[in-house]
Design an enzyme around this catalytic site. Structure first.
Site, PDB file in Angstrom:
ATOM      1  N   ALA A 262     116.221 -62.586  -9.516  1.00 18.34           N
ATOM      2  CA  ALA A 262     115.916 -63.854 -10.186  1.00 18.34           C
ATOM      3  C   ALA A 262     114.640 -63.676 -10.987  1.00 18.34           C
ATOM      4  O   ALA A 262     113.747 -62.920 -10.590  1.00 18.34           O
ATOM      5  CB  ALA A 262     115.719 -64.942  -9.150  1.00 18.34           C
TER       6      ALA A 262
ATOM      7  N   GLY B   2     118.345 -61.177  -6.437  1.00 17.40           N
ATOM      8  CA  GLY B   2     119.493 -61.938  -6.955  1.00 17.40           C
ATOM      9  C   GLY B   2     120.507 -61.064  -7.692  1.00 17.40           C
ATOM     10  O   GLY B   2     121.675 -61.425  -7.782  1.00 17.40           O
TER      11      GLY B   2
ATOM     12  N   GLU C  69     122.528 -59.707  -4.933  1.00 19.22           N
ATOM     13  CA  GLU C  69     123.319 -60.817  -4.379  1.00 19.22           C
ATOM     14  C   GLU C  69     124.479 -61.172  -5.311  1.00 19.22           C
ATOM     15  O   GLU C  69     125.577 -61.500  -4.864  1.00 19.22           O
ATOM     16  CB  GLU C  69     122.412 -62.033  -4.148  1.00 19.22           C
ATOM     17  CG  GLU C  69     121.420 -61.784  -3.013  1.00 19.22           C
ATOM     18  CD  GLU C  69     120.412 -62.900  -2.878  1.00 19.22           C
ATOM     19  OE1 GLU C  69     119.560 -63.033  -3.791  1.00 19.22           O
ATOM     20  OE2 GLU C  69     120.477 -63.643  -1.895  1.00 19.22           O
TER      21      GLU C  69
ATOM     22  N   GLU D 235     112.925 -59.926  -1.548  1.00 13.25           N
ATOM     23  CA  GLU D 235     112.390 -61.290  -1.675  1.00 13.25           C
ATOM     24  C   GLU D 235     111.259 -61.580  -0.687  1.00 13.25           C
ATOM     25  O   GLU D 235     110.303 -62.291  -0.999  1.00 13.25           O
ATOM     26  CB  GLU D 235     113.507 -62.333  -1.466  1.00 13.25           C
ATOM     27  CG  GLU D 235     114.464 -62.475  -2.632  1.00 13.25           C
ATOM     28  CD  GLU D 235     115.666 -61.548  -2.569  1.00 13.25           C
ATOM     29  OE1 GLU D 235     115.601 -60.504  -1.879  1.00 13.25           O
ATOM     30  OE2 GLU D 235     116.685 -61.870  -3.208  1.00 13.25           O
TER      31      GLU D 235
HETATM   32  N1  COA Z   1     111.566 -61.402 -12.922  1.00 11.69           N
HETATM   33  C1  COA Z   1     110.910 -61.422 -14.116  1.00 11.69           C
HETATM   34  N2  COA Z   1     110.466 -60.297 -14.717  1.00 11.69           N
HETATM   35  C2  COA Z   1     110.705 -59.133 -14.101  1.00 11.69           C
HETATM   36  C3  COA Z   1     111.372 -59.045 -12.880  1.00 11.69           C
HETATM   37  C4  COA Z   1     111.814 -60.246 -12.276  1.00 11.69           C
HETATM   38  N3  COA Z   1     112.506 -60.262 -11.124  1.00 11.69           N
HETATM   39  N4  COA Z   1     111.442 -57.743 -12.502  1.00 11.69           N
HETATM   40  C5  COA Z   1     110.830 -57.048 -13.484  1.00 11.69           C
HETATM   41  N5  COA Z   1     110.384 -57.877 -14.444  1.00 11.69           N
HETATM   42  C6  COA Z   1     109.655 -57.534 -15.672  1.00 11.69           C
HETATM   43  C7  COA Z   1     108.225 -57.137 -15.355  1.00 11.69           C
HETATM   44  O1  COA Z   1     107.403 -58.289 -15.223  1.00 11.69           O
HETATM   45  C8  COA Z   1     107.879 -56.306 -16.571  1.00 11.69           C
HETATM   46  O2  COA Z   1     107.595 -57.180 -17.650  1.00 11.69           O
HETATM   47  P1  COA Z   1     106.301 -56.899 -18.598  1.00 11.69           P
HETATM   48  O3  COA Z   1     106.595 -55.556 -19.220  1.00 11.69           O
HETATM   49  O4  COA Z   1     106.323 -58.047 -19.547  1.00 11.69           O
HETATM   50  O5  COA Z   1     105.122 -56.862 -17.682  1.00 11.69           O
HETATM   51  C9  COA Z   1     109.196 -55.610 -16.901  1.00 11.69           C
HETATM   52  O6  COA Z   1     110.217 -56.357 -16.242  1.00 11.69           O
HETATM   53  C10 COA Z   1     109.263 -54.196 -16.355  1.00 11.69           C
HETATM   54  O7  COA Z   1     108.939 -54.222 -14.998  1.00 11.69           O
HETATM   55  P2  COA Z   1     107.824 -53.286 -14.330  1.00 11.69           P
HETATM   56  O8  COA Z   1     107.429 -53.906 -13.021  1.00 11.69           O
HETATM   57  O9  COA Z   1     106.738 -53.011 -15.306  1.00 11.69           O
HETATM   58  O10 COA Z   1     108.692 -51.958 -14.129  1.00 11.69           O
HETATM   59  P3  COA Z   1     108.531 -50.863 -12.972  1.00 11.69           P
HETATM   60  O11 COA Z   1     109.473 -49.773 -13.332  1.00 11.69           O
HETATM   61  O12 COA Z   1     107.099 -50.542 -12.746  1.00 11.69           O
HETATM   62  O13 COA Z   1     109.054 -51.582 -11.627  1.00 11.69           O
HETATM   63  C11 COA Z   1     110.573 -52.931 -10.313  1.00 11.69           C
HETATM   64  C12 COA Z   1     110.373 -52.009 -11.536  1.00 11.69           C
HETATM   65  C13 COA Z   1     112.002 -53.429 -10.345  1.00 11.69           C
HETATM   66  C14 COA Z   1     110.310 -52.150  -9.029  1.00 11.69           C
HETATM   67  C15 COA Z   1     109.572 -54.108 -10.400  1.00 11.69           C
HETATM   68  O14 COA Z   1     109.657 -54.677 -11.690  1.00 11.69           O
HETATM   69  C16 COA Z   1     109.825 -55.193  -9.406  1.00 11.69           C
HETATM   70  O15 COA Z   1     109.483 -55.028  -8.242  1.00 11.69           O
HETATM   71  N6  COA Z   1     110.432 -56.323  -9.839  1.00 11.69           N
HETATM   72  C17 COA Z   1     110.678 -57.458  -8.994  1.00 11.69           C
HETATM   73  C18 COA Z   1     111.886 -57.209  -8.154  1.00 11.69           C
HETATM   74  C19 COA Z   1     112.087 -58.353  -7.191  1.00 11.69           C
HETATM   75  O16 COA Z   1     111.244 -58.640  -6.374  1.00 11.69           O
HETATM   76  N7  COA Z   1     113.256 -59.003  -7.292  1.00 11.69           N
HETATM   77  C20 COA Z   1     113.591 -60.090  -6.459  1.00 11.69           C
HETATM   78  C21 COA Z   1     113.267 -61.358  -7.148  1.00 11.69           C
HETATM   79  S1  COA Z   1     113.543 -62.738  -6.084  1.00 11.69           S
END
Ligand code: COA
Length: 281
Positions: free
Chosen positions: A82, A132, A135, A155
């Site tokens: 999400a 999500g 999911e 999450e």
């Molecule tokens: N919602 C909104 N934006 C997201 C996102 C999410 N769930 N997951 C990643 N992004 C965005 C980041 O904010 C970043 O944006 P920016 O470049 O404007 O800062 C871009 O996607 C790239 O992500 P980044 O974190 O820089 O890449 P990474 O390779 O270092 O890490 C992940 C990748 C997936 C490990 C990390 O982005 C992450 O942990 N995301 C959240 C995952 C999560 O918790 N999902 C469950 C949500 S309830």
């Protein structure tokens, strides 16, 4: 004087939009392929994306030429969950937010829409498949992953819970103890580990998940679409029933199919040693 009653005509398929903002939706060889298309946010789902997925799938549900829906992302990310930037819960809005939680919030409605969809929904996963996104894939019918896939329900790390079906679907797939460990650590697992736990049906070389799904869909074309609709319902309903109830509803499905033209065609084609020409009626 007798009332004039209007009868319902057969519902008709809708139309895909020429273009969407958050997805790319295309028909290809009997499937609707939906590519999640917010690459800069790793395809995180927001309200607009959820609404567009529902719109595109809704448009083809009654199209007899479409036998399945495929969800996919890009090589880096299927979907990172999400959109974490998207939710605000002001005290004065709380009961409206509560009221909105099932139907009005499209990012919630989507999950039940997927669960109740009458055609197979298959996810082709490369890269991140988190929260999500994972999911969403589990709400579909099955998952094909590549070696690069990375699944997880992180999450809890944001003090959220996998509230789009994750606490229900994951334990049903892999058992409660393993589901708890994955949810309580937020650990990410590879495509190979996901295969070992039977979360995914196949693991293929990086970049090849969509190709594998397309091959499976080709093979699915040999099965009548009504049989597929009925077995999807029978399996999905049956997992939450007693065995006896499951057998009974299965018998109902089997009987309902006996009236179809496709069943006659299937049996006729078998006796004439030719390929059946199913019409979906
Ligand atoms: N919602 C909104 N934006 C997201 C996102 C999410 N769930 N997951 C990643 N992004 C965005 C980041 O904010 C970043 O944006 P920016 O470049 O404007 O800062 C871009 O996607 C790239 O992500 P980044 O974190 O820089 O890449 P990474 O390779 O270092 O890490 C992940 C990748 C997936 C490990 C990390 O982005 C992450 O942990 N995301 C959240 C995952 C999560 O918790 N999902 C469950 C949500 S309830």
């Amino acid at each position: 004087m007798a009332r004039k009653l209007k009868s319902f005509s057969r519902p008709k398929a809708g139309s895909l939009k020429n273009s969407y903002e958050m997805i790319i939706a295309k028909r290809r060889k009997g499937a609707l392929e939906i590519q999640l298309n917010r690459p800069d946010q790793l395809n995180a789902i927001n309200e607009a994306m959820a609404e567009e997925i529902i719109h595109a799938m809704d448009a083809v549900e009654l199209d007899r030429k479409t036998i399945a829906v495929v969800l996919y992302g890009n090589e880096r990310s299927f979907c990172a969950g999400a959109d974490l930037g998207g939710f605000q819960d002001l005290p004065e809005d709380r009961y409206d937010n509560y009221r909105a939680r099932y139907n009005q919030r499209k990012n919630r409605l989507l999950y039940r829409f997927l669960m109740n969809y009458t055609k197979p929904v298959i996810s082709a996963v490369e890269g991140y498949c988190l929260g999500g996104g994972f999911e969403m894939a589990m709400m579909g019918d099955f998952i094909v992953a590549s070696e690069t896939a990375s699944f997880g329900l992180p999450e809890g790390k944001h003090s959220l819970i996998p509230g789009a079906g994750g606490t229900q679907n994951l334990p049903r797939l892999i058992g409660a103890p393993l589901a708890k460990e994955l949810i309580w650590t937020g650990r990410r697992i590879s495509g190979a580990e996901a295969k070992e736990y039977r979360i995914v049906n196949h693991v293929v070389e990086g970049g090849k998940a969509l190709t594998k799904v397309r091959e499976i869909i080709e093979e699915m074309k040999g099965v009548g679409p009504l049989a597929t609709m009925m077995t999807k319902q029978s399996i999905n309903r049956g997992v939450d029933m007693t065995l006896q109830q499951g057998f009974m509803q299965e018998a109902d499905m089997a009987y309902m199919l006996s009236w179809s033209d496709d069943r006659k065609e299937g049996l006729q084609a078998f006796s004439e040693r030719r390929k059946p020409d199913f019409k979906g009626q």
